[in-house]
Design a protein around this motif. Structure first.
Motif, PDB file in Angstrom:
ATOM      1  N   SER A  34      40.378 -55.649  -1.511  1.00 40.54           N
ATOM      2  CA  SER A  34      41.631 -56.034  -2.166  1.00 40.54           C
ATOM      3  C   SER A  34      41.499 -57.333  -2.960  1.00 40.54           C
ATOM      4  CB  SER A  34      42.741 -56.179  -1.121  1.00 40.54           C
ATOM      5  OG  SER A  34      42.389 -57.167  -0.165  1.00 40.54           O
ATOM      6  N   GLN A  35      40.457 -58.129  -2.680  1.00 34.96           N
ATOM      7  CA  GLN A  35      40.256 -59.400  -3.377  1.00 34.96           C
ATOM      8  C   GLN A  35      39.343 -59.285  -4.596  1.00 34.96           C
ATOM      9  OE1 GLN A  35      41.955 -62.055  -2.312  1.00 34.96           O
ATOM     10  NE2 GLN A  35      42.789 -60.846  -0.618  1.00 34.96           N
ATOM     11  N   LEU A  36      38.731 -58.134  -4.799  1.00 34.36           N
ATOM     12  CA  LEU A  36      37.786 -57.992  -5.903  1.00 34.36           C
ATOM     13  C   LEU A  36      38.435 -58.085  -7.286  1.00 34.36           C
ATOM     14  CD1 LEU A  36      35.341 -55.258  -4.543  1.00 34.36           C
ATOM     15  CD2 LEU A  36      35.023 -57.726  -4.644  1.00 34.36           C
ATOM     16  N   PRO A  37      39.600 -57.469  -7.539  1.00 39.75           N
ATOM     17  CA  PRO A  37      40.187 -57.614  -8.884  1.00 39.75           C
ATOM     18  C   PRO A  37      40.555 -59.046  -9.246  1.00 39.75           C
ATOM     19  CG  PRO A  37      41.143 -55.738  -7.740  1.00 39.75           C
ATOM     20  CD  PRO A  37      40.340 -56.488  -6.734  1.00 39.75           C
ATOM     21  N   LEU A  38      40.700 -59.921  -8.272  1.00 41.74           N
ATOM     22  CA  LEU A  38      41.015 -61.314  -8.577  1.00 41.74           C
ATOM     23  C   LEU A  38      39.830 -62.050  -9.193  1.00 41.74           C
ATOM     24  CD1 LEU A  38      42.994 -62.234  -5.341  1.00 41.74           C
ATOM     25  CD2 LEU A  38      43.891 -61.441  -7.534  1.00 41.74           C
ATOM     26  N   ASN A  39      38.618 -61.535  -8.944  1.00 41.34           N
ATOM     27  CA  ASN A  39      37.412 -62.148  -9.489  1.00 41.34           C
ATOM     28  C   ASN A  39      36.560 -61.045 -10.107  1.00 41.34           C
ATOM     29  OD1 ASN A  39      35.188 -63.683 -10.127  1.00 41.34           O
ATOM     30  ND2 ASN A  39      35.011 -64.643  -8.119  1.00 41.34           N
ATOM     31  N   PRO A  40      36.792 -60.693 -11.387  1.00 41.11           N
ATOM     32  CA  PRO A  40      36.031 -59.578 -11.980  1.00 41.11           C
ATOM     33  C   PRO A  40      34.541 -59.854 -12.087  1.00 41.11           C
ATOM     34  CG  PRO A  40      37.332 -60.725 -13.642  1.00 41.11           C
ATOM     35  CD  PRO A  40      37.770 -61.270 -12.312  1.00 41.11           C
ATOM     36  N   LEU A  41      34.149 -61.113 -12.179  1.00 41.62           N
ATOM     37  CA  LEU A  41      32.722 -61.426 -12.232  1.00 41.62           C
ATOM     38  C   LEU A  41      32.044 -61.089 -10.905  1.00 41.62           C
ATOM     39  CD1 LEU A  41      30.348 -62.584 -13.765  1.00 41.62           C
ATOM     40  CD2 LEU A  41      31.068 -64.863 -13.097  1.00 41.62           C
ATOM     41  N   LEU A  42      32.697 -61.431  -9.803  1.00 42.85           N
ATOM     42  CA  LEU A  42      32.166 -61.048  -8.489  1.00 42.85           C
ATOM     43  C   LEU A  42      32.200 -59.540  -8.315  1.00 42.85           C
ATOM     44  CD1 LEU A  42      31.198 -61.824  -5.643  1.00 42.85           C
ATOM     45  CD2 LEU A  42      33.598 -62.063  -4.994  1.00 42.85           C
ATOM     46  N   TYR A  43      33.220 -58.905  -8.846  1.00 46.89           N
ATOM     47  CA  TYR A  43      33.348 -57.445  -8.794  1.00 46.89           C
ATOM     48  C   TYR A  43      32.126 -56.794  -9.447  1.00 46.89           C
ATOM     49  CZ  TYR A  43      36.265 -53.169  -8.722  1.00 46.89           C
ATOM     50  OH  TYR A  43      36.787 -51.928  -8.465  1.00 46.89           O
ATOM     51  N   LEU A  44      31.779 -57.241 -10.654  1.00 47.33           N
ATOM     52  CA  LEU A  44      30.642 -56.674 -11.377  1.00 47.33           C
ATOM     53  C   LEU A  44      29.321 -56.969 -10.680  1.00 47.33           C
ATOM     54  CD1 LEU A  44      29.581 -55.328 -14.025  1.00 47.33           C
ATOM     55  CD2 LEU A  44      29.509 -57.627 -14.995  1.00 47.33           C
ATOM     56  N   THR A  45      29.145 -58.202 -10.224  1.00 49.01           N
ATOM     57  CA  THR A  45      27.888 -58.584  -9.569  1.00 49.01           C
ATOM     58  C   THR A  45      27.683 -57.825  -8.269  1.00 49.01           C
ATOM     59  OG1 THR A  45      28.152 -60.791 -10.523  1.00 49.01           O
ATOM     60  CG2 THR A  45      26.560 -60.549  -8.743  1.00 49.01           C
ATOM     61  N   LEU A  46      28.759 -57.675  -7.504  1.00 54.03           N
ATOM     62  CA  LEU A  46      28.648 -56.971  -6.226  1.00 54.03           C
ATOM     63  C   LEU A  46      28.319 -55.503  -6.430  1.00 54.03           C
ATOM     64  CD1 LEU A  46      28.973 -57.311  -3.154  1.00 54.03           C
ATOM     65  CD2 LEU A  46      31.396 -56.757  -3.425  1.00 54.03           C
ATOM     66  N   ALA A  47      28.892 -54.871  -7.435  1.00 52.86           N
ATOM     67  CA  ALA A  47      28.604 -53.453  -7.689  1.00 52.86           C
ATOM     68  C   ALA A  47      27.156 -53.264  -8.117  1.00 52.86           C
ATOM     69  CB  ALA A  47      29.560 -52.923  -8.754  1.00 52.86           C
ATOM     70  N   ILE A  48      26.640 -54.131  -8.972  1.00 49.72           N
ATOM     71  CA  ILE A  48      25.262 -53.973  -9.458  1.00 49.72           C
ATOM     72  C   ILE A  48      24.263 -54.271  -8.348  1.00 49.72           C
ATOM     73  CG2 ILE A  48      23.563 -54.911 -11.068  1.00 49.72           C
ATOM     74  CD1 ILE A  48      25.802 -55.318 -13.067  1.00 49.72           C
ATOM     75  N   ASP A  49      24.490 -55.338  -7.577  1.00 47.45           N
ATOM     76  CA  ASP A  49      23.544 -55.691  -6.510  1.00 47.45           C
ATOM     77  C   ASP A  49      23.567 -54.687  -5.363  1.00 47.45           C
ATOM     78  OD1 ASP A  49      22.780 -57.858  -7.958  1.00 47.45           O
ATOM     79  OD2 ASP A  49      23.915 -59.334  -6.790  1.00 47.45           O
ATOM     80  N   SER A  50      24.708 -54.028  -5.146  1.00 44.43           N
ATOM     81  CA  SER A  50      24.786 -53.067  -4.046  1.00 44.43           C
ATOM     82  C   SER A  50      24.017 -51.793  -4.344  1.00 44.43           C
ATOM     83  CB  SER A  50      26.258 -52.738  -3.749  1.00 44.43           C
ATOM     84  OG  SER A  50      26.955 -53.898  -3.334  1.00 44.43           O
ATOM     85  N   VAL A  51      24.003 -51.377  -5.612  1.00 41.88           N
ATOM     86  CA  VAL A  51      23.343 -50.127  -5.961  1.00 41.88           C
ATOM     87  C   VAL A  51      21.914 -50.359  -6.459  1.00 41.88           C
ATOM     88  CG1 VAL A  51      23.952 -49.979  -8.418  1.00 41.88           C
ATOM     89  CG2 VAL A  51      23.912 -47.893  -7.025  1.00 41.88           C
TER      90      VAL A  51
END
Length: 309
Positions: free
Chosen positions: A191-208
């Motif tokens: 629920s906190q990811l849309p508040l920080n789109p940069l973290l959103y993008l980094t977390l998605a790329i590093d997870s996959v």
């Protein structure tokens, strides 16, 4: 009588010559005006610079009414007071106040910009260091993904795509993370990811992103057969492989509209699908990890040990 052509005759004519620039008043108007004291006519020298706009001038002071000069005194004459320099007063507005404050900071040896961040929506970006470039002011993930999105050297177009991608991640609802394909450990709540789109993008790329890659050694297995050997890879290489997988999935997607934001929207939707575990990129990651797990027994092969030495 001197001749007018002689120099002394011309000088006498010029000395007695004056210029009249106003017309005399009409007789009726002259009768209506009150009686005025006639002023003394002063001859106007043409040899001087400039012309007067009136034939009248100030009357010379009356020498007879002035007091006679006193006897010379032995006391030293009083010296005139030193003139105080006039301080310029600026208009009381905020522009002058800011300029004066900046000059005072410079005179005190401080930074003109100051440490305050009044009026800024976000924190002031840090200035690049001595051995850094201007491009280093961006986040490394944003800079790397932008360069991978670029086609035909059009960096401004790739930057516009990146801006639209981050805007989409910020404005979409919070994702639902699948328990079968979790994100990196220690990641914040979904629920906190849309508040920080940069973290959103980094977390998605590093997870996959894959942790290893499988390298083939030609002829190492004997008989001309290749030997698969897993090896770890750096973080930047891991992210590059993940972004290339995401781009491959985006190109295979069917177009849902038109316009300049079409590609950016599809890329952002794929990022959301990665976080929710619906993307086909996870299958590629699992396939690479399975192949690396099966090939890890080849690390003890004599050909691999000899190469390490």
């Amino acid at each position: 009588m001197s001749c007018k052509l002689a120099p002394w005759g011309a000088a006498s004519v010029v000395r007695n010559l004056s210029i009249r620039t106003r017309r005399p008043a009409a007789p009726a108007l002259r009768a209506a005006l009150p009686e005025q004291r006639p002023a003394q006519h002063v001859p106007f020298l043409i040899t001087r610079r400039g012309l007067a706009d009136d034939i009248f001038s100030r009357e010379p002071p009356d020498r007879s009414s002035m007091p006679p000069p006193g006897p010379p005194s032995s006391e030293p004459a009083a010296q005139p007071e030193k003139s105080i320099p006039k301080v310029e007063i600026f208009a009381p507005n905020f522009l002058n106040a800011e300029a004066i404050a900046a000059l005072e900071k410079i005179a005190a040896g401080q930074d003109m910009d100051g440490e305050g961040e009044d009026g800024l929506l976000f924190h002031r970006p840090e200035r690049p260091g001595k051995h850094q470039q201007l491009q280093d002011r961006y986040h490394p993930v944003v800079d790397q993904v932008t360069k991978l999105l670029m086609r035909d050297g059009k960096l401004s177009k790739a930057q516009r795509h990146m801006s639209l991608i981050l805007h989409y991640l910020r404005t979409t609802p919070a994702p639902r993370v699948s328990p079968l394909r979790p994100l990196l450990p220690g990641s914040p709540d979904a629920s906190q990811l849309p508040l920080n789109p940069l973290l959103y993008l980094t977390l998605a790329i590093d997870s996959v992103a894959p942790l290893i890659r499988v390298r083939s050694l030609k002829g190492a297995a004997g008989g001309g057969q290749a030997l698969d050997v897993p090896e770890p890879i750096a973080a930047r290489t891991r992210r590059r492989i993940a972004v290339m997988w995401i781009l491959d999935a985006v190109r295979r997607k069917r177009s849902m509209g038109s316009g300049r934001a079409q590609f950016a929207t599809r890329f952002a939707q794929e990022i959301v699908a990665v976080v929710e575990g619906r993307s086909a990129v996870w299958d590629k990651r699992n396939q690479v990890h399975k192949l690396g797990t099966a090939a890890r027994a080849n690390l003890s092969h004599p050909a691999v040990k000899g190469r390490r030495r």
